[in-house]
Design a protein around this motif. Structure first.
Motif, short mmCIF file in Angstrom:
data_model
loop_
_atom_site.label_atom_id
_atom_site.label_comp_id
_atom_site.label_asym_id
_atom_site.label_seq_id
_atom_site.Cartn_x
_atom_site.Cartn_y
_atom_site.Cartn_z
N ARG A 296 0.83 -1.21 0.00
CA ARG A 296 0.00 0.00 0.00
C ARG A 296 0.86 1.26 0.00
O ARG A 296 0.34 2.36 -0.18
CB ARG A 296 -0.93 0.00 1.21
CG ARG A 296 -2.00 -1.07 1.17
CD ARG A 296 -3.08 -0.80 0.12
NE ARG A 296 -2.67 -1.06 -1.26
CZ ARG A 296 -2.66 -2.25 -1.84
NH1 ARG A 296 -3.05 -3.30 -1.14
NH2 ARG A 296 -2.28 -2.39 -3.08
N GLU A 297 2.15 1.11 0.21
CA GLU A 297 3.06 2.25 0.09
C GLU A 297 3.47 2.48 -1.36
O GLU A 297 4.11 3.48 -1.67
CB GLU A 297 4.30 2.04 0.96
CG GLU A 297 3.99 2.01 2.44
CD GLU A 297 5.20 1.63 3.28
OE1 GLU A 297 5.24 2.01 4.45
OE2 GLU A 297 6.10 0.94 2.75
N PRO B 71 -9.13 7.92 -10.27
CA PRO B 71 -7.97 7.29 -10.92
C PRO B 71 -6.77 8.21 -11.03
O PRO B 71 -5.63 7.75 -10.99
CB PRO B 71 -8.51 6.88 -12.30
CG PRO B 71 -9.66 7.79 -12.53
CD PRO B 71 -10.27 8.06 -11.19
N ARG B 72 -7.01 9.52 -11.15
CA ARG B 72 -5.89 10.45 -11.25
C ARG B 72 -5.12 10.50 -9.93
O ARG B 72 -3.89 10.60 -9.93
CB ARG B 72 -6.40 11.84 -11.63
CG ARG B 72 -6.98 11.93 -13.04
CD ARG B 72 -7.60 13.27 -13.29
NE ARG B 72 -8.72 13.53 -12.37
CZ ARG B 72 -9.41 14.66 -12.33
NH1 ARG B 72 -9.10 15.65 -13.16
NH2 ARG B 72 -10.41 14.80 -11.47
N LEU B 73 -5.86 10.46 -8.82
CA LEU B 73 -5.20 10.44 -7.52
C LEU B 73 -4.36 9.19 -7.36
O LEU B 73 -3.20 9.25 -6.92
CB LEU B 73 -6.25 10.51 -6.40
CG LEU B 73 -5.71 10.32 -4.98
CD1 LEU B 73 -4.79 11.47 -4.59
CD2 LEU B 73 -6.86 10.20 -3.98
N ALA C 104 0.95 6.55 -7.22
CA ALA C 104 1.87 5.51 -7.70
C ALA C 104 3.13 6.14 -8.28
O ALA C 104 4.25 5.62 -8.07
CB ALA C 104 1.17 4.63 -8.74
N GLU C 105 2.97 7.24 -9.00
CA GLU C 105 4.15 7.91 -9.57
C GLU C 105 5.06 8.46 -8.48
O GLU C 105 6.29 8.33 -8.54
CB GLU C 105 3.71 9.04 -10.50
CG GLU C 105 3.22 8.59 -11.87
CD GLU C 105 2.98 9.77 -12.79
OE1 GLU C 105 2.77 10.90 -12.27
OE2 GLU C 105 3.01 9.57 -14.02
N GLN D 112 9.95 7.99 -5.19
CA GLN D 112 10.56 7.90 -3.87
C GLN D 112 11.43 6.66 -3.75
O GLN D 112 12.57 6.72 -3.25
CB GLN D 112 9.47 7.88 -2.80
CG GLN D 112 10.00 7.81 -1.38
CD GLN D 112 8.89 7.60 -0.37
OE1 GLN D 112 8.00 6.77 -0.58
NE2 GLN D 112 8.91 8.35 0.72
N ARG D 113 10.93 5.51 -4.21
CA ARG D 113 11.71 4.27 -4.12
C ARG D 113 12.94 4.32 -5.03
O ARG D 113 14.00 3.77 -4.69
CB ARG D 113 10.83 3.07 -4.49
CG ARG D 113 9.68 2.85 -3.52
CD ARG D 113 10.17 2.57 -2.12
NE ARG D 113 9.10 2.68 -1.14
CZ ARG D 113 9.25 2.47 0.17
NH1 ARG D 113 10.43 2.16 0.64
NH2 ARG D 113 8.23 2.58 0.98
N ALA D 114 12.82 4.97 -6.18
CA ALA D 114 13.98 5.12 -7.06
C ALA D 114 15.05 5.98 -6.39
O ALA D 114 16.25 5.70 -6.52
CB ALA D 114 13.54 5.73 -8.39
#
Length: 334
Positions: A248-249, A276-278, A283-284, A289-291
């Protein structure tokens, strides 16, 4: 990106569970780790990473990824080809864990809570370390609050500020490793976020002989706060970064209005996940952040292992250890 958790009933934390229940959980965890790792990782010496050693061995040609500090200059001069000096692996290895137990770890929507994965990863590392007669120690960081003294371990004096840190001295033996795990599992998660940079820096002071340093965290703090101490740690030790992630993160489900709470501040929000935009923006932002975390860990020279609460974390660890060993035999570090 905000770190929010759904306001839903979750499993009780180990600190909230009676001591006999905690012992039973740790015993089953140890049995599972022992069976799985011994079955999939064969060999008499099954440490996480072989000790680099101090006794000189044979020389071989340099390969990309080799440590340039081990260059064999006399052989390089004679052959006109770069060579590195192999060293005999130390069998007495010292492993230190930096365990981050910030409030964001007390969350999970998969099979486990994130803090459960932290304890499980520590159990696997302890098993891989002590089976060879090596020593393992830990530093534990939690949010603000009063210091709870460790029972069988002498805790270091808390660092000035709201965070609480506990240092468990490096010792050998299964009994001592079990006591270390009991302390980690019983550590209370307090509100707020630990200073991960200060926690990592505790492994730099006092200076220790070369070994393995493992940092277990979700690394949600800005990399600017912990990247430099991690690079400093890599100068002397082999560093492994274990990143704990919940699905969920990474993305939000379409469940309508979802009440979420920041576990570090207690701030409550309601999010319309049907938009869906939210969900796309979330997700982006999560991917970016993970990258950024992966780039910071790679820049620090740390071996990176990501464990998820909705996957078989033990199988992921087995694959990681096997890959590390294969890379070592080829002369690379990762």
């Amino acid at each position: 990106m905000a770190r929010a958790a759904p306001v839903t009933p979750s499993a009780r934390r180990p600190a909230d569970v009676p001591s006999d229940r905690t012992e039973a959980v740790l015993s089953r965890l140890q049995l599972m780790v022992t069976r799985k790792l011994d079955g999939l990782l064969q060999g008499d010496y099954a440490g996480l990473l072989p000790g680099p050693g101090s006794e000189a061995g044979e020389s071989r040609e340099y390969r990309p990824g080799d440590d340039v500090r081990r260059m064999d200059w006399p052989v390089t001069a004679r052959t006109t080809m770069p060579h590195v000096r192999r060293t005999v692996a130390d069998r007495e290895l010292e492993t230190w864990l930096a365990v981050d137990l910030s409030a964001s770890l007390d969350f999970g929507t998969g099979r486990w809570l994130k803090r459960d994965v932290v304890v499980a990863a520590a159990a696997a590392l302890a098993h891989l370390t002590v089976r060879g007669g090596n020593r393992i120690g830990a530093v534990i960081g939690s949010g603000g609050g009063a210091v709870a003294p460790a029972r069988r371990w002498r805790a270091a004096a808390p660092v000035a500020g709201p965070d609480v840190y506990t240092r468990l001295p490096a010792r050998s033996g299964r009994k001592e490793a079990h006591a270390l795990l009991r302390t980690i599992a019983g550590t209370e998660i307090r509100p707020g976020r630990s200073d991960l940079g200060a926690l990592v820096d505790m492994l730099n002071r006092p200076p220790r002989r070369r070994g393995v340093a493992v940092v277990i965290s979700d690394f949600l703090a800005p990399p600017a706060r912990w990247a430099r101490p991690l690079r400093k740690l890599r100068v002397r030790h082999d560093v492994v970064a274990i990143e704990v992630v919940d699905p969920r993160e990474l993305d939000l489900p379409d469940v309508g209005v979802l009440p979420v709470v920041d576990p570090e501040t207690g701030e409550l929000h309601e999010v319309q996940t049907a938009d869906p935009r939210l969900r796309h923006r979330y997700a982006e932002a999560a991917a970016a952040q993970r990258a950024e975390i992966s780039a910071a860990l790679r820049g620090a020279g740390a071996a990176h292992l990501r464990l998820r609460t909705d996957r078989d974390w033990l199988l992921d660890m087995v694959r990681f250890v096997a890959a590390q060993r294969h890379a070592r035999t080829r002369g690379t570090t990762r």
